[in-house]
Write a protein that holds these residues in place. Structure first.
Motif, PDB file in Angstrom:
ATOM      1  N   THR A   1      -3.389  35.453  29.394  1.00  0.00           N
ATOM      2  CA  THR A   1      -4.381  34.945  30.340  1.00  0.00           C
ATOM      3  C   THR A   1      -4.276  33.434  30.538  1.00  0.00           C
ATOM      4  OG1 THR A   1      -5.909  36.722  29.724  1.00  0.00           O
ATOM      5  CG2 THR A   1      -6.842  34.826  30.876  1.00  0.00           C
ATOM      6  N   THR A   2      -4.133  32.691  29.451  1.00  0.00           N
ATOM      7  CA  THR A   2      -4.098  31.225  29.566  1.00  0.00           C
ATOM      8  C   THR A   2      -2.947  30.763  30.452  1.00  0.00           C
ATOM      9  OG1 THR A   2      -5.132  30.966  27.392  1.00  0.00           O
ATOM     10  CG2 THR A   2      -3.933  29.065  28.269  1.00  0.00           C
ATOM     11  N   GLU A   3      -1.774  31.350  30.222  1.00  0.00           N
ATOM     12  CA  GLU A   3      -0.591  30.903  30.967  1.00  0.00           C
ATOM     13  C   GLU A   3      -0.463  31.559  32.342  1.00  0.00           C
ATOM     14  OE1 GLU A   3       2.852  30.217  27.799  1.00  0.00           O
ATOM     15  OE2 GLU A   3       1.569  31.914  27.283  1.00  0.00           O
ATOM     16  N   GLU A   4      -0.959  32.773  32.471  1.00  0.00           N
ATOM     17  CA  GLU A   4      -0.748  33.514  33.725  1.00  0.00           C
ATOM     18  C   GLU A   4      -1.935  33.443  34.677  1.00  0.00           C
ATOM     19  OE1 GLU A   4       0.293  37.460  32.441  1.00  0.00           O
ATOM     20  OE2 GLU A   4       1.815  36.671  31.060  1.00  0.00           O
ATOM     21  N   VAL A   5      -3.098  33.062  34.184  1.00  0.00           N
ATOM     22  CA  VAL A   5      -4.289  32.974  35.040  1.00  0.00           C
ATOM     23  C   VAL A   5      -4.817  31.542  35.097  1.00  0.00           C
ATOM     24  CG1 VAL A   5      -6.653  33.781  35.410  1.00  0.00           C
ATOM     25  CG2 VAL A   5      -4.911  35.380  34.584  1.00  0.00           C
TER      26      VAL A   5
ATOM     27  N   MET B   1      -4.539  26.838  23.705  1.00  0.00           N
ATOM     28  CA  MET B   1      -5.469  27.920  23.379  1.00  0.00           C
ATOM     29  C   MET B   1      -5.922  27.730  21.939  1.00  0.00           C
ATOM     30  SD  MET B   1      -6.667  31.026  22.451  1.00  0.00           S
ATOM     31  CE  MET B   1      -7.966  31.892  23.290  1.00  0.00           C
ATOM     32  N   ASN B   2      -7.239  27.734  21.728  1.00  0.00           N
ATOM     33  CA  ASN B   2      -7.816  27.465  20.405  1.00  0.00           C
ATOM     34  C   ASN B   2      -8.943  28.467  20.165  1.00  0.00           C
ATOM     35  OD1 ASN B   2     -10.107  24.974  19.199  1.00  0.00           O
ATOM     36  ND2 ASN B   2      -8.669  26.133  17.974  1.00  0.00           N
ATOM     37  N   PRO B   3      -8.617  29.676  19.683  1.00  0.00           N
ATOM     38  CA  PRO B   3      -9.642  30.709  19.540  1.00  0.00           C
ATOM     39  C   PRO B   3     -10.744  30.318  18.570  1.00  0.00           C
ATOM     40  CG  PRO B   3      -7.635  31.348  18.393  1.00  0.00           C
ATOM     41  CD  PRO B   3      -7.310  30.117  19.185  1.00  0.00           C
TER      42      PRO B   3
ATOM     43  N   ALA C   1      -0.216  26.066  21.322  1.00  0.00           N
ATOM     44  CA  ALA C   1       0.253  25.051  22.266  1.00  0.00           C
ATOM     45  C   ALA C   1       1.762  25.162  22.397  1.00  0.00           C
ATOM     46  CB  ALA C   1      -0.134  23.653  21.801  1.00  0.00           C
ATOM     47  N   ASN C   2       2.247  24.953  23.612  1.00  0.00           N
ATOM     48  CA  ASN C   2       3.671  25.063  23.867  1.00  0.00           C
ATOM     49  C   ASN C   2       4.353  23.707  24.038  1.00  0.00           C
ATOM     50  OD1 ASN C   2       3.193  27.791  23.800  1.00  0.00           O
ATOM     51  ND2 ASN C   2       3.303  28.091  26.007  1.00  0.00           N
ATOM     52  N   ASP C   3       3.579  22.615  23.885  1.00  0.00           N
ATOM     53  CA  ASP C   3       4.191  21.280  23.948  1.00  0.00           C
ATOM     54  C   ASP C   3       3.596  20.393  22.861  1.00  0.00           C
ATOM     55  OD1 ASP C   3       2.183  19.136  25.385  1.00  0.00           O
ATOM     56  OD2 ASP C   3       1.807  21.165  26.104  1.00  0.00           O
ATOM     57  N   ASP C   4       4.365  19.432  22.416  1.00  0.00           N
ATOM     58  CA  ASP C   4       3.995  18.606  21.267  1.00  0.00           C
ATOM     59  C   ASP C   4       2.780  17.715  21.530  1.00  0.00           C
ATOM     60  OD1 ASP C   4       5.957  19.638  19.651  1.00  0.00           O
ATOM     61  OD2 ASP C   4       7.434  18.090  20.158  1.00  0.00           O
ATOM     62  N   LYS C   5       2.618  17.239  22.763  1.00  0.00           N
ATOM     63  CA  LYS C   5       1.510  16.324  23.044  1.00  0.00           C
ATOM     64  C   LYS C   5       0.169  17.033  22.875  1.00  0.00           C
ATOM     65  CE  LYS C   5       0.036  12.726  26.269  1.00  0.00           C
ATOM     66  NZ  LYS C   5       0.365  11.983  27.510  1.00  0.00           N
ATOM     67  N   ALA C   6       0.058  18.225  23.436  1.00  0.00           N
ATOM     68  CA  ALA C   6      -1.178  18.999  23.286  1.00  0.00           C
ATOM     69  C   ALA C   6      -1.438  19.323  21.823  1.00  0.00           C
ATOM     70  CB  ALA C   6      -1.094  20.274  24.116  1.00  0.00           C
ATOM     71  N   LYS C   7      -0.376  19.682  21.118  1.00  0.00           N
ATOM     72  CA  LYS C   7      -0.488  20.024  19.698  1.00  0.00           C
ATOM     73  C   LYS C   7      -1.009  18.836  18.883  1.00  0.00           C
ATOM     74  CE  LYS C   7       3.030  22.279  18.249  1.00  0.00           C
ATOM     75  NZ  LYS C   7       4.417  22.565  17.759  1.00  0.00           N
ATOM     76  N   LYS C   8      -0.466  17.654  19.141  1.00  0.00           N
ATOM     77  CA  LYS C   8      -0.859  16.470  18.374  1.00  0.00           C
ATOM     78  C   LYS C   8      -2.303  16.059  18.642  1.00  0.00           C
ATOM     79  CE  LYS C   8       3.806  14.577  17.881  1.00  0.00           C
ATOM     80  NZ  LYS C   8       4.782  13.553  18.339  1.00  0.00           N
TER      81      LYS C   8
ATOM     82  N   PHE D   1      -0.215  26.491  13.684  1.00  0.00           N
ATOM     83  CA  PHE D   1       0.276  26.131  15.016  1.00  0.00           C
ATOM     84  C   PHE D   1       1.215  27.235  15.519  1.00  0.00           C
ATOM     85  CE2 PHE D   1      -0.863  22.165  12.976  1.00  0.00           C
ATOM     86  CZ  PHE D   1      -1.562  21.506  13.975  1.00  0.00           C
ATOM     87  N   VAL D   2       0.854  27.802  16.657  1.00  0.00           N
ATOM     88  CA  VAL D   2       1.610  28.911  17.230  1.00  0.00           C
ATOM     89  C   VAL D   2       1.730  28.697  18.735  1.00  0.00           C
ATOM     90  CG1 VAL D   2       0.922  30.561  15.436  1.00  0.00           C
ATOM     91  CG2 VAL D   2      -0.493  30.287  17.486  1.00  0.00           C
ATOM     92  N   ASP D   3       2.443  29.589  19.402  1.00  0.00           N
ATOM     93  CA  ASP D   3       2.479  29.515  20.856  1.00  0.00           C
ATOM     94  C   ASP D   3       1.173  30.077  21.428  1.00  0.00           C
ATOM     95  OD1 ASP D   3       2.897  32.496  21.741  1.00  0.00           O
ATOM     96  OD2 ASP D   3       4.361  32.164  20.156  1.00  0.00           O
ATOM     97  N   ILE D   4       0.923  29.852  22.693  1.00  0.00           N
ATOM     98  CA  ILE D   4      -0.362  30.187  23.310  1.00  0.00           C
ATOM     99  C   ILE D   4      -0.660  31.683  23.244  1.00  0.00           C
ATOM    100  CG2 ILE D   4      -1.549  30.299  25.545  1.00  0.00           C
ATOM    101  CD1 ILE D   4      -0.381  27.522  26.154  1.00  0.00           C
ATOM    102  N   LYS D   5       0.323  32.505  23.561  1.00  0.00           N
ATOM    103  CA  LYS D   5       0.095  33.952  23.590  1.00  0.00           C
ATOM    104  C   LYS D   5      -0.209  34.493  22.194  1.00  0.00           C
ATOM    105  CE  LYS D   5       2.583  35.897  26.769  1.00  0.00           C
ATOM    106  NZ  LYS D   5       3.678  36.605  27.516  1.00  0.00           N
ATOM    107  N   THR D   6       0.436  33.930  21.181  1.00  0.00           N
ATOM    108  CA  THR D   6       0.167  34.355  19.802  1.00  0.00           C
ATOM    109  C   THR D   6      -1.260  33.992  19.388  1.00  0.00           C
ATOM    110  OG1 THR D   6       2.493  34.122  19.207  1.00  0.00           O
ATOM    111  CG2 THR D   6       0.903  34.123  17.397  1.00  0.00           C
TER     112      THR D   6
END
Length: 427
Positions: free
Chosen positions: A127-131, A152-154, A176-183, A198-203
């Protein structure tokens, strides 16, 4: 940091006030002007233990507005905390998510600096990436991750103990799929001493669903075993005390009774079942979890009719309407199922809940307008000799149930000790 929170319900308000306590400046966005007014006056529009006191303490560190532009232009990170209610087919309704993403996107169009958008609402994987992301890009005219970030931060907040959970989490999941958002999120959560995954958004989206589905499974499993124990004259709570001592299992959520409710477990299990079916899978275990939960509250009516075979014209007292204690939330409460059946059987119902009566009346007008509401729990006991306990509020432990028939769905010990006739649903 400067943080904006879209949605000021149970998740958004607790999350925002929690961040304010950690030293951040917080602005809430809500379309409900009454909620905005209350928040700006330091009054929580919901009941959550300790929230009112903390809001009073932090006046000046947060505010609320109906304007997305005001909030986005005056913050650096935005959390989407709007509801994702169930549709009739079990899938989640994304109308509030879409509306929030559109509002954020329009505001980002007027902003030059980098901004991070974090989805905290519970949404099915993808949902986060596709919507959300395409809507943000469409309405902002910008591209991620160069112009703005997406993450995405459940949330794992339990209503009734949400503030404690915010400040003392079992874990913090950051998708997060990029380092800036992650940091940025790593820095934001740095004051909290908890494992950070730290995982990818879908996970990250899937972790939330898997967690709630498993906890719901434990409850329905406990109720299945509890129903067998009831037939055999065995106390299921003692059974699960023994089972829970196994370090591989743990005792948590092995509380047999009348099932689970609330805004998370029913909705999330239905949503993951629906998603699985769309993918061509048949999640038979999760379907069984829902079916057990659907049937379980009616076990209480079966026990009641053993002692009061004819309910027509009989006054039945109900203690507890919230789906759990220490909250005023009645979404998917098992009390609705029980009260509805009592009315169908022709009974008169007098009910009491310390926090949830007005919400119950408003959310379930088909039954809420047809029952009487007491001002105290003792008034319920004075009104009838037949009592059903549907929520384990601590004050119900202080009552004397002498002379009463009590059918207990939540294991209130003093009722077990003092009632003339006592039946537990699974013990």
């Amino acid at each position: 940091m400067r943080i904006s929170i879209i949605g000021s319900g149970y998740v958004g308000l607790v999350t925002g006030i929690g961040f304010a306590k950690l030293g951040n400046d917080v602005v809430f966005v809500d379309i409900d002007e009454e909620k905005v007014r209350k928040i700006n006056e330091g009054v929580p529009p919901i009941y959550e233990e300790g929230l009112e006191e903390l809001m009073r303490e932090l006046r000046g560190k947060y505010r609320a507005t109906t304007s997305y532009e005001d909030a986005i232009l005056n913050s650096d990170v935005t959390f989407i905390c709007v509801g994702t209610p169930s549709r009739e087919d079990g899938s989640i309704d994304l109308k509030y998510i879409r509306s929030a993403a559109e509002g954020i996107g329009r505001a980002l169009n007027k902003k030059d600096s980098y901004h991070l958008v974090v989805v905290k609402s519970t949404v099915v994987p993808g949902t986060t990436e596709e919507v959300v992301l395409p809507i943000l890009e469409e309405y902002s005219g910008k591209k991620a991750p160069e112009d703005f970030g997406i993450a995405m931060n459940p949330e794992f907040l339990r209503e009734g103990s949400a503030l404690r959970d915010f400040f003392n989490p079992d874990r913090i999941v950051i998708g997060a799929n990029d380092d800036k958002a992650k940091k940025i999120l790593e820095e934001l959560y740095s004051p909290l001493d908890a494992p950070k995954l730290f995982v990818d958004i879908k996970t990250a989206e899937m972790i939330k669903y898997a967690s709630n589905a498993f906890l719901a499974t434990k409850i329905s499993f406990a109720n299945e075993i509890g129903n067998i124990c009831k037939r055999l004259g065995i106390d299921s709570w003692k059974v699960f005390e023994g089972v829970g001592l196994d370090h591989r299992i743990s005792p948590h959520f092995f509380r047999s009774g009348i099932g689970f409710g609330g805004s998370c477990f029913p909705k999330d299990v239905k949503a993951i079942v629906r998603k699985a079916e769309e993918l061509g899978e048949d999640p038979i275990l999760l379907k069984a979890v829902l079916e057990v939960n659907k049937r379980q509250p009616l076990k209480l009516i079966e026990l009641l009719k053993k002692h009061v075979p004819e309910l027509k014209g009989k006054t039945v007292g109900v203690l507890g309407l919230a789906f759990k204690p220490n909250t005023d939330d009645v979404r998917e409460t098992r009390a609705y199922v029980v009260v509805k059946r009592l009315l169908e059987e022709g009974a008169n119902v007098v009910a009491y809940d310390p926090k949830a009566m007005e919400n119950f009346r408003r959310m379930y007008p088909d039954v809420g307008e047809r029952i009487a509401y007491a001002e105290t729990a003792q008034e319920v006991l004075n009104s009838t000799d037949v009592i059903l306990i549907l929520t384990e509020w601590p004050e119900f432990e202080e009552l004397d149930y002498s002379g009463k028939i009590v059918i207990d769905g939540r294991r209130v010990k003093n009722a077990e000790k003092t009632a003339e006739v006592y039946e537990g649903v699974c013990w």
